[in-house]
Every structure is written in C-alpha cells, then in structure tokens.
Motif scaffolding. Structure first.
Motif, PDB file in Angstrom:
ATOM      1  N   VAL A   9      25.509  53.038  46.068  1.00 13.08           N
ATOM      2  CA  VAL A   9      24.309  53.841  45.790  1.00 13.08           C
ATOM      3  C   VAL A   9      24.523  55.263  46.311  1.00 13.08           C
ATOM      4  N   VAL A  10      24.234  56.233  45.436  1.00 12.46           N
ATOM      5  CA  VAL A  10      24.483  57.648  45.729  1.00 12.46           C
ATOM      6  C   VAL A  10      23.166  58.328  46.117  1.00 12.46           C
ATOM      7  N   LEU A  11      23.231  59.225  47.085  1.00 13.06           N
ATOM      8  CA  LEU A  11      22.044  59.991  47.483  1.00 13.06           C
ATOM      9  C   LEU A  11      22.368  61.478  47.474  1.00 13.06           C
ATOM     10  N   ASP A  12      21.414  62.291  46.980  1.00 18.84           N
ATOM     11  CA  ASP A  12      21.455  63.729  47.237  1.00 18.84           C
ATOM     12  C   ASP A  12      20.116  64.102  47.871  1.00 18.84           C
ATOM     13  N   PRO A  13      20.101  64.415  49.177  1.00 21.52           N
ATOM     14  CA  PRO A  13      18.832  64.712  49.862  1.00 21.52           C
ATOM     15  C   PRO A  13      18.338  66.136  49.639  1.00 21.52           C
TER      16      PRO A  13
END
Ligand SMILES: C[S@@+](CC[C@H](N)C(=O)[O-])C[C@H]1O[C@@H](n2cnc3c(N)ncnc32)[C@H](O)[C@@H]1O
Length: 426
Positions: free
Chosen positions: A71-75
């Motif tokens: 799972v990829v996150l960009d905050p």
C-alpha cells in the motif's frame, strides 16, 4: 467497490476502484523527478498544480515494487501524481493533502468518473452573492454570481459527475484572472479597486466553462486505465487519519522552505470552493510552509537536530530586517511541521517500509537551506535508515523569481531524492 482497510477514521467517501485496463507508464531508470514545465503525462496539464515530481518518474519508482499487496501513501499528495501512478500500476494507495483544491484535482485525475457528463449551463441565474464571498476579490458582482450558479449546480451532482465541471471552473477563472499573477505565479494578487474587477458576460463565461470541460474530458481519455483503488483525504500530514503500521511505501514531496504559500497560490480556487482566505485564515495558518506565523511558536532550538539548529542560528543572526523575528519564527514553524510529519510517517509505516522523499534545497538570503540533509537527520532519529541520496541540479528555481531574494549571492541548488527503509533493513 473494494474498500481499503487501513483507515483510522470512519469514512464513507473517496474510495473506489476504477475499471481494469493496461498501464502504459514508462519505467526508465534515467528519468529525473523534475516535472517538465509542460507535462502532459498523467494528465498533469489538467490543472497547473505546483508539483514535486513528474508522473513518469513516480511510475518508474513504483514499478519496481514486486509485491502487488503493498500500500502506497503520499501524505503531501498535491494534485495526486503519486496516487495516480499507483492506480495505474495496480497498487492500492492513499493520498492526503490539507489543501482541498489539491484533492479536487487529484480526484479528477484519479478517474472517479472517466465519462462524467459535460454540463452546458447551470440553468437559472442568481443576482447576488454573499458579501463575504472570496470571488469578490477578482470579479464584479454579476460575474461572481454566475460562477456561484455553476458551483451551486454542481454541488447537487455526485462527486464523480461534479469533478469535471469544477476543475473546468478552476481553469476558466485562472485564465480570466491571469493579470493578478505576478512574476512569481504562486503569489496571486487581489483587486485593489472596483476598476480592476473582471467582468465577463454570462454567455461568454458559460462557453468558457464548457470549453474547459471538453478539454478536460479529452485529457482524461488519454490516461491509462486505473487498475487499483485510491483513497483521497483532506487532512494534515501532521495527524494522518491512518492506522499504525498500515503503509508499505511512501512516495512524496513535502512543501520546501521556499515561502510558497499554498493558500495564496490557490486563493482563486479556494474562493470557488467557498473558502475566502482573506477572511478565514484557518487553512492558510495550518498549511506547512505558510508565510503566516502561528500564535504559539516554540522558539527553543534543542528539539531539532544539529543541522536544523545551525540553520536557525544563521537565520536568527542574519543582519537583514526581521531575520531574528518573523523569518526565524517561520523557519521554526516549518521545521516543526516537517518533524511532526516525519514522526507520523514513522507511526503509519510498517517495519521495512520504503520512504522516498523529493526535496529541494534553497537559500534564506545568502544562507544555504540544506533541506535534504535536514530531512536525513530528522528521519534517521525517527527510525528511518538511509538507503540512497541522489541529487539532481535544478534549473528552474522559484527563489530566483523573488527580487528581494536576488539581492543575495547564491550557489546552485539541488533537488534530491532521498530513499529510506524503516528500521534496520538497509
Ligand atoms: C510539493 S506539493 C506536492 C505536489 C505533488 N507531488 C503533486 O504532484 O502535485 C506539497 C503539498 O503539500 C500540501 N500541504 C501543505 N501543508 C500540508 C499539511 N500540513 N498536510 C498535508 N498536506 C499539506 C500542499 O497543499 C501541497 O499540495
């Protein structure tokens, strides 16, 4: 609809699965992160959002991930380059940004509805708008009223059907108010007198918005099909609405210490969304890198690492006006937000997770701001192990657009891609 099971909040929106298809994203190892001035890949030209990196580069980074369950996150997701790249490649993703304008653009690019209908007219026209409406900063009363007709009309549509027309209004308003942009496109002026207000006839404005919808529909049709769901949230990187240890890969570019005030840069689009940043300073105050200083700024340096402390000392001792006051506060506030954001990334990342940060060094007057080194230092004390640090020279640089900043001699700056692993898995 597939649901992402990693959110720490009760949410009923923004999570969806687009139709399967084929990814045409490139995987070149030679790509640099810099977004070309006129990038079209990933429909980046749908709206000119200030971006940390290009779509092709984001795809090339994520394509190296072999395990499709990651799972990829960009905050600091901005216009959604990371989340769109993840969707295209087939990885589930979460995009967080505090600026609601960013999320509207990210949502449109994420193809929540590729076949959204083109609206030809909002129907009936109203005569007046609220006196506190932010649109008054650029438009005459009748023009502001017509824009409100459009926003009221699309507020009645589903999110998927509304996105195209909403971003079309953003585009039409940007074009009509181009004269309020100075040499620095991220500092948008407002009308000083009624003579400066823009007046556009109803038919002309409607036609412009229809034209922009057609342009956007065309751009969306050029996108490779999304093959994985994304969840987009308006929230702060300082307090992520995610469970502990729920994320495998973070690909992001935080705001830099270059005095780009995202609320001012997108003041017109925020006004369209009903946020008047002149009257309500809440959002502007909360955004990282804001040029406003918050009431309570803790000016103690010892909570920062040595490189941050050296920078803060150099700013506080600089002989130029307000260095020890306003500018010091602004830098402290920025570094506090950066550290809080990195601490949140440590919390939500699984052991062994990858973090890729794209950051740009800059200058305060003639004082170098070594943001890449600062990030490494602050990430390492929060459990991240440095894997790679790759600098790319920067040609286009917003600090050069600022006339007062030009008075000081500066060297070249670099944009750096810093890669870490959480824990000791390097
Ligand atoms: C360099 S931009 C990221 C651009 C993005 N990579 C793209 O492709 O559009 C940084 C983003 O951080 C957002 N931001 C600023 N403060 C924030 C905060 N506290 N939490 C989350 N996002 C924030 C800004 O609104 C901006 O969109």
């Amino acid at each position: 609809m597939e649901k992402l099971d990693l959110l720490d909040v009760n949410t009923d929106g923004d999570v969806y699965l687009a139709a399967p298809g084929v990814s045409d994203a490139g995987g070149s190892q030679l790509l640099t992160p810099k977004r070309p001035a006129t990038e079209k890949a990933g429909a980046a030209d749908a709206f000119p959002y200030y971006a940390g990196f290009s779509f092709d580069w984001a795809c090339s980074k994520l394509q190296r991930i072999e395990d499709p369950s990651r799972v990829v996150l960009d905050p600091w997701n901005g216009s959604g380059t990371t989340t769109l790249a993840a969707q295209t490649i087939g990885l589930r993703s979460v995009g967080i940004d505090l600026n609601p304008v960013a999320n509207k653009i990210a949502q449109l690019r994420s193809q929540v509805n590729r076949d959204a209908p083109i609206l030809s007219s909002p129907g009936q026209s109203s005569l007046r708008v609220d006196k506190n409406d932010g649109l008054h900063s650029w438009f005459t009363e009748p023009t502001a009223a017509r824009i409100r007709d459009w926003t009221r009309c699309i507020a009645q549509k589903s999110e998927g059907d509304a996105g195209l027309a909403l971003v079309a209004i953003f585009r039409a308003v940007r074009k009509a108010t181009k004269s309020f942009e100075g040499s620095n496109p991220t500092w948008v002026k407002q009308a000083k007198s009624v003579d400066e207000l823009i007046d556009i006839g109803v038919a002309e404005l409607d036609a412009a918005i229809v034209l922009e919808q057609e342009f956007l529909a065309d751009r969306l049709s050029s996108l490779p099909m999304a093959v994985a769901p994304t969840a987009l949230f308006t929230a702060s990187a300082n307090s992520l609405p995610l469970r502990d240890e729920s994320i495998d890969v973070i690909l992001t570019s935080p705001p830099y210490l270059t005095r780009i005030d995202y609320a001012v840069a997108y003041a017109r689009e925020l006004a369209i969304l009903g946020v008047n940043i002149t009257r309500d300073r809440t959002l502007r105050t909360r955004l990282m890198g804001t040029t406003l200083t918050r009431k309570e700024v803790d000016l103690t340096f010892d909570r920062f690492g040595p490189r941050s402390q050296t920078l803060l000392r150099a700013i506080s001792e600089h002989k130029s006006k307000a260095s020890g006051g306003y500018y010091l506060k602004q830098a402290v506030q920025y570094l506090s937000d950066l550290n809080q954001g990195v601490a949140e990334l440590s919390r939500v990342a699984r052991d062994g997770a990858d973090l890729h940060l794209v950051v740009q060094d800059s200058y305060y007057k003639d004082v170098p701001v070594p943001l890449a080194d600062i990030c490494i230092e602050e990430a390492e004390v929060r459990g991240w192990h440095l894997v790679e640090c790759k600098p790319y020279p920067v040609k286009r640089n917003l600090t050069k657009l600022n006339t007062s900043a030009r008075a000081y001699k500066k060297g070249d700056v670099a944009e750096t891609v810093i890669s870490f692993k959480k824990g000791r898995h390097g």
